[in-house]
Design an enzyme around this catalytic site. Structure first.
Site, PDB file in Angstrom:
ATOM      1  N   GLY A   1      -4.454  -6.913   9.460  1.00 35.39           N
ATOM      2  CA  GLY A   1      -5.050  -5.610   9.760  1.00 35.39           C
ATOM      3  C   GLY A   1      -5.130  -5.305  11.233  1.00 35.39           C
ATOM      4  O   GLY A   1      -5.888  -4.419  11.660  1.00 35.39           O
ATOM      5  N   HIS A  61       0.184   6.821  -3.150  1.00 30.94           N
ATOM      6  CA  HIS A  61       1.224   6.750  -2.118  1.00 30.94           C
ATOM      7  C   HIS A  61       2.225   7.892  -2.307  1.00 30.94           C
ATOM      8  O   HIS A  61       3.243   7.948  -1.605  1.00 30.94           O
ATOM      9  CB  HIS A  61       1.980   5.422  -2.214  1.00 30.94           C
ATOM     10  CG  HIS A  61       1.150   4.203  -1.908  1.00 30.94           C
ATOM     11  ND1 HIS A  61       0.290   4.139  -0.849  1.00 30.94           N
ATOM     12  CD2 HIS A  61       1.068   2.992  -2.535  1.00 30.94           C
ATOM     13  CE1 HIS A  61      -0.296   2.938  -0.830  1.00 30.94           C
ATOM     14  NE2 HIS A  61       0.157   2.233  -1.840  1.00 30.94           N
TER      15      HIS A  61
END
Length: 753
Positions: free
Chosen positions: A288, A130
């Site tokens: 999702g 990240h």
């Protein structure tokens, strides 16, 4: 709003450490520190600092980068399945027994607090992160490894992050309004969110062979297409047999949310992160869904966040996929690569029949506007040439292209008809600017009708121009381009060098010829010392002796050049998957160079500079409008970075060796370490330099015969080649005017000439 304090991040013993000097502020579940413009959890900031000195990258590493909760688990599964598909059967795959977070480690969250596990992984390593691009360890930033970045609608990312944080840190949960406010101000782990995306976006444009920038929404819409694209980028493309056997679809099924979230291995048990953080495996699977934010925030909040992100990204060309809810809605008009379009079976088991989207202004969402003379003429040409970009427009629902309401379509059609009639009548009686536009004036030498005879025409620089599918062309080039649609047979390994006229065409021809043939010729006895660059790389639309025989006999891989707009490419060339290199240039320098060139080869019908400036500024020049020509290739280079390399003449002039190395890698002829140590890239630059080529007798004397009847002096292709030479030919005021026109035409695209 939380207070920001300086020097409050101390270690567990209360002693100073590198973090203690960083500003801190309240975070979602724990304080955040500000490190090099990014808000990070202290332990991640410390790890990132440590990685600078400890992480040893490898040139074949594959890095999967995301903002948190932007498809990290999915891209891990997909990349692992793609790169390991020859090792495992789908019925007994590791992903059926191991969590995706286990098979691809996060760099900044190593197992057992160290990098030993990562260091022992075999090459090529799959690694995730990240970390913002600007905080990459130096070894990773310079090793040349591949990076895949996935971004997501900020609203969905925020909602997913909030759920995740509150599940993982139940004892320090945060209410949604507080999370929304902090996120909107840029205060979130690895935030600001938009800056994180923008860094990777910009680098993906500068280095498309190194960074693949994907959108979660696009991947959800057409997963098979993006799995195929991802495999190609990662250097493990699917073979024809694999595609016929449905292997990409198998990868999609294996890695689907429904499949992975239903597995016991992903629903039970825990993951130990960073030695002391324990996370339930199930928290990585929530929904999702695209657009799930509407169930958690009001439309007003959605608009507010969209407006903030839109403002932060203004002028960059990056548009995150906002949803339909009002004033700040910005539709991401993303060019779709026809060469990589997913194949739609005509019937069960038939993968040989597919459709591709049209290239061209209309294919990129550029509407025809009746308030502009050029665009109205373009509309007239579209009536004569239905289809615009030359391909078959895919009629399937596309999230990147929302259909206009029927009422708007009817209204637009009526308005178009009325305006077209008025425009036609007006131009029957008067000229357009300095030149009259006529319909049906392009006839052949016998006076009989031909396809050109129905096209609008107008005065050009040295001869009339016809408007064909939104571009102004010399009639003979328009006729050739039409003919090429049916006669040109492209090859998958063709290399096409595309430019607007006078934008470095001769130079890119020389460079590419020298790079791809460097193993065949010594620099001291090189063909470029005895032959003009225009002779060694033929033009598609200006064939020798009026046909394509010479081009057809060239051995593979063929080097071919063109000034054709991308939307006018022959179908075989648009779909064969060959590589295309495009070079653009400052429009002011291109205009000056084009004007000199035209007046040299057409002395009997030369044009004064003011008239040339006016026509160029209105979009009336051969292969114009200039900006639309550049924009087509620019957009396609973003959609298909492995197929189109977009270069700027000015950048190449500034760092020629760097761009020769980059060009060689893109063309599939990379310099090896020994070649670089021996200075071969520098030799290529010297051989192809303006000073070297322009001084050769072969380039200063003699003539080039084009198309059997057009003869040009070889020396006309070498004038100055300088950056900024326009100042010697036009005033600052004219320069500013042209800059403003081009800037307006390119506004919001991310392309800056």
């Amino acid at each position: 709003m939380a207070q920001v304090m300086e020097g409050s991040a101390t270690n567990s013993h209360g002693t100073d450490d590198p973090l203690s000097k960083l500003p801190t502020r309240e975070g979602w579940s724990e304080p955040l520190v500000l490190y090099k413009n990014y808000w990070l959890r202290p332990r991640f900031a410390a790890t990132i600092m440590r990685l600078q000195n400890t992480f040893e990258a490898r040139h074949d590493d594959i890095i999967l980068a995301t903002n948190p909760k932007c498809g990290t688990t999915w891209i891990k599964a997909l990349a692992f399945a793609i790169t390991n598909r020859s090792r495992y059967e789908f019925g007994h795959h590791p992903l059926l027994f191991h969590h995706p977070q286990e098979v691809v480690p996060l760099i900044e969250i190593p197992r057992d607090g160290g990098m030993t596990y990562v260091e022992t992984l075999p090459s090529p390593r799959l690694l995730a992160t990240h970390i913002p691009l600007s905080l990459f360890p130096d070894s990773l930033a310079t090793c040349g490894c591949r990076i895949v970045y996935v971004c997501r609608d900020p609203k969905d990312a925020l909602v997913s992050r909030w759920h995740f944080e509150n599940k993982v840190h139940r004892e320090r949960s945060i209410d949604f309004e507080a999370a929304f406010n902090m996120f909107s101000e840029g205060f979130s782990g690895h935030g600001p969110f938009w800056q994180h995306c923008l860094e990777y976006w910009r680098e993906s444009i500068a280095c498309p062979n190194r960074i693949l920038f994907l959108k979660y929404e696009d991947m959800m819409s057409e997963p098979v297409k993006y799995v195929i694209r991802l495999a190609t980028f990662l250097g493990v493309p699917f073979s024809i047999k694999e595609e016929e056997d449905g292997i990409p679809e198998e990868v999609v099924r294996l890695c689907s949310f429904d499949k992975l979230s239903s597995l016991d291995t992903n629903q039970t048990g825990e993951l130990v992160r960073h030695g002391n953080l324990i996370v339930e495996k199930s928290v990585f699977f929530r929904k999702g869904k695209v657009g799930d934010w509407v169930n958690h925030m009001s439309q007003e909040m959605g608009r507010k966040l969209d407006c903030i992100v839109e403002e932060k990204l203004k002028g960059t060309g990056l548009v995150l996929s906002f949803s339909d809810h009002g004033v700040c809605n910005v539709e991401a008009v993303r060019p779709v690569c026809p060469r990589e379009a997913a194949v739609e079976p005509a019937r069960a088991g038939d993968r040989s029949i597919g459709r591709r989207r049209a290239w061209g202004p209309s294919a990129h969402g550029t509407a025809v506007c009746a308030s502009n003379e050029h665009q109205r003429l373009a509309a007239m040409a579209d009536i004569e040439n239905p289809g615009g970009g030359g391909g078959v427009v895919d009629a399937r629902p596309d999230p990147d292209r929302r259909c206009a309401p029927l009422l708007c379509m009817v209204g637009a059609l009526i308005a178009f008809c009325v305006l077209s009639m008025l425009f036609y009548r007006a131009h029957r009686a008067a000229g357009l600017g300095s030149a009259q536009v006529m319909e049906g004036s392009a006839t052949n030498s016998h006076g009989t009708d031909d396809p050109l005879s129905k096209l609008p025409t107008r005065e050009g620089w040295s001869e009339p121009l016809v408007l064909y599918k939104n571009y102004w062309l010399r009639p003979r080039f328009a006729a050739t381009i039409m003919r090429l649609q049916n006669t040109f047979e492209a090859r998958h390994d063709d290399i096409v060098l595309a430019t607007n006229p006078k934008c470095g065409t001769t130079w890119i021809k020389a460079l590419t010829f020298a790079i791809t043939n460097r193993s065949r010729y010594e620099f001291g006895n090189h063909p470029l010392l005895f032959r003009h660059p225009q002779e060694v790389v033929p033009f598609l639309e200006i064939p020798r002796d009026g046909d394509m025989t010479y081009v057809e006999t060239l051995p593979s891989p063929r080097l071919l050049a063109t000034h054709m707009p991308l939307s006018l490419f022959p179908d075989s060339l648009a779909t064969c998957g060959c590589r295309t290199v495009y070079v653009c240039r400052d429009p002011k320098d291109a205009l000056v160079s084009w004007w000199h060139f035209e007046n040299k080869i057409h002395r009997e019908c030369s044009i004064d500079f003011e008239a040339a400036v006016n026509m160029f500024s209105e979009g009336f020049s051969s292969y114009g409008p200039f900006w639309e020509h550049c924009l087509e290739y620019w957009r396609e280079s973003i959609a298909c970075p492995n197929r189109i390399l977009f270069l700027k003449y000015e950048d190449m002039m500034l760092e020629p060796v760097k761009y020769v190395i980059r060009l060689a890698a893109f063309l599939g002829f990379p310099f090896n370490i020994k070649e670089e140590e021996d200075g071969i890239p520098e030799e290529v630059v010297r051989l192809c330099s303006f000073d070297k080529l322009s001084s050769l007798d072969t380039n200063q004397t003699g003539e080039l015969v084009w198309r059997g009847n057009l003869i040009t002096e070889k020396s006309a292709y070498f004038r100055k080649g300088k950056v900024g030479n326009w100042v010697n030919h036009m005033s600052q005021e004219i320069g500013r005017k042209l800059d403003c026109i081009v800037e307006e035409k390119l506004e919001g695209t991310g392309l800056v000439l």
